[in-house]
Design a protein around this motif. Structure first.
Motif, PDB file in Angstrom:
ATOM      1  N   PHE A 186      60.855  32.519  32.531  1.00  0.00           N
ATOM      2  CA  PHE A 186      61.614  32.265  33.545  1.00  0.00           C
ATOM      3  C   PHE A 186      60.694  31.963  34.727  1.00  0.00           C
ATOM      4  N   ASN A 187      61.686  30.558  35.271  1.00  0.00           N
ATOM      5  CA  ASN A 187      60.702  30.286  36.902  1.00  0.00           C
ATOM      6  C   ASN A 187      61.195  31.327  38.111  1.00  0.00           C
ATOM      7  N   VAL A 188      59.687  31.416  38.636  1.00  0.00           N
ATOM      8  CA  VAL A 188      60.274  32.875  40.000  1.00  0.00           C
ATOM      9  C   VAL A 188      59.704  32.350  40.628  1.00  0.00           C
ATOM     10  N   ARG A 189      60.543  31.571  42.503  1.00  0.00           N
ATOM     11  CA  ARG A 189      59.834  31.841  43.020  1.00  0.00           C
ATOM     12  C   ARG A 189      59.719  32.997  43.995  1.00  0.00           C
ATOM     13  N   GLY A 190      58.661  32.398  44.977  1.00  0.00           N
ATOM     14  CA  GLY A 190      58.414  33.495  45.974  1.00  0.00           C
ATOM     15  C   GLY A 190      57.029  34.426  45.632  1.00  0.00           C
ATOM     16  N   MET A 191      56.452  34.116  44.770  1.00  0.00           N
ATOM     17  CA  MET A 191      55.986  35.260  43.163  1.00  0.00           C
ATOM     18  C   MET A 191      54.134  35.076  44.811  1.00  0.00           C
ATOM     19  N   THR A 192      53.649  35.594  45.515  1.00  0.00           N
ATOM     20  CA  THR A 192      52.078  35.355  45.845  1.00  0.00           C
ATOM     21  C   THR A 192      51.009  35.997  45.344  1.00  0.00           C
ATOM     22  N   CYS A 193      50.899  37.169  44.829  1.00  0.00           N
ATOM     23  CA  CYS A 193      49.812  38.082  44.723  1.00  0.00           C
ATOM     24  C   CYS A 193      50.678  39.246  43.810  1.00  0.00           C
ATOM     25  N   GLY A 194      49.387  40.272  43.586  1.00  0.00           N
ATOM     26  CA  GLY A 194      49.334  41.006  43.191  1.00  0.00           C
ATOM     27  C   GLY A 194      50.439  42.375  43.052  1.00  0.00           C
ATOM     28  N   HIS A 195      50.330  42.860  44.921  1.00  0.00           N
ATOM     29  CA  HIS A 195      52.004  43.200  44.753  1.00  0.00           C
ATOM     30  C   HIS A 195      52.823  42.342  43.822  1.00  0.00           C
ATOM     31  N   CYS A 196      53.376  41.354  44.184  1.00  0.00           N
ATOM     32  CA  CYS A 196      54.384  40.554  43.130  1.00  0.00           C
ATOM     33  C   CYS A 196      54.599  41.293  41.956  1.00  0.00           C
ATOM     34  N   SER A 197      53.306  41.136  41.200  1.00  0.00           N
ATOM     35  CA  SER A 197      53.308  40.779  39.784  1.00  0.00           C
ATOM     36  C   SER A 197      54.250  42.149  39.622  1.00  0.00           C
ATOM     37  N   LYS A 198      53.501  43.066  40.357  1.00  0.00           N
ATOM     38  CA  LYS A 198      53.844  44.604  40.221  1.00  0.00           C
ATOM     39  C   LYS A 198      54.921  45.306  40.464  1.00  0.00           C
ATOM     40  N   ALA A 199      55.823  44.132  41.267  1.00  0.00           N
ATOM     41  CA  ALA A 199      57.043  44.930  41.877  1.00  0.00           C
ATOM     42  C   ALA A 199      57.907  44.478  40.597  1.00  0.00           C
ATOM     43  N   ILE A 200      57.391  43.319  39.972  1.00  0.00           N
ATOM     44  CA  ILE A 200      58.229  42.429  39.492  1.00  0.00           C
ATOM     45  C   ILE A 200      58.572  43.239  37.614  1.00  0.00           C
ATOM     46  N   THR A 201      57.117  43.397  37.159  1.00  0.00           N
ATOM     47  CA  THR A 201      56.888  44.507  35.917  1.00  0.00           C
ATOM     48  C   THR A 201      58.081  45.797  36.335  1.00  0.00           C
ATOM     49  N   GLN A 202      57.472  46.499  37.330  1.00  0.00           N
ATOM     50  CA  GLN A 202      57.590  47.659  37.605  1.00  0.00           C
ATOM     51  C   GLN A 202      59.649  47.528  37.138  1.00  0.00           C
ATOM     52  N   ALA A 203      59.796  46.653  37.477  1.00  0.00           N
ATOM     53  CA  ALA A 203      61.837  46.208  38.594  1.00  0.00           C
ATOM     54  C   ALA A 203      62.352  46.155  37.119  1.00  0.00           C
ATOM     55  N   ILE A 204      61.506  45.317  35.644  1.00  0.00           N
ATOM     56  CA  ILE A 204      62.029  44.711  34.388  1.00  0.00           C
ATOM     57  C   ILE A 204      61.682  45.903  33.715  1.00  0.00           C
TER      58      ILE A 204
END
Length: 63
Positions: free
Chosen positions: A4-22
């Protein structure tokens, strides 16, 4: 593997939030995020739409 191409991710917190959501939808999911390119790769028992929905719920745009 889904990609997936995802817009708006800028930092480790973004990565963690997406990973946890999935992982909240499939705790066995494997998630690989490349912040500079905005690519999210997911290996899970989820449909494309389920992954997209999880990412969108965290406030990110999925293309």
């Amino acid at each position: 593997m889904q990609t997936f191409n995802v817009r708006g991710m800028t930092c480790g917190h973004c990565s963690k939030a997406i990973t946890q959501a999935i992982k909240a939808r499939d705790d066995e999911a494997r998630v690989d995020i490349d912040l500079p390119t905005g690519i999210v790769r997911v290996e899970a028992e989820l449909s494309d739409e389920e992954v997209r929905e999880a990412i969108r719920e965290e406030g990110y745009e999925v293309q």
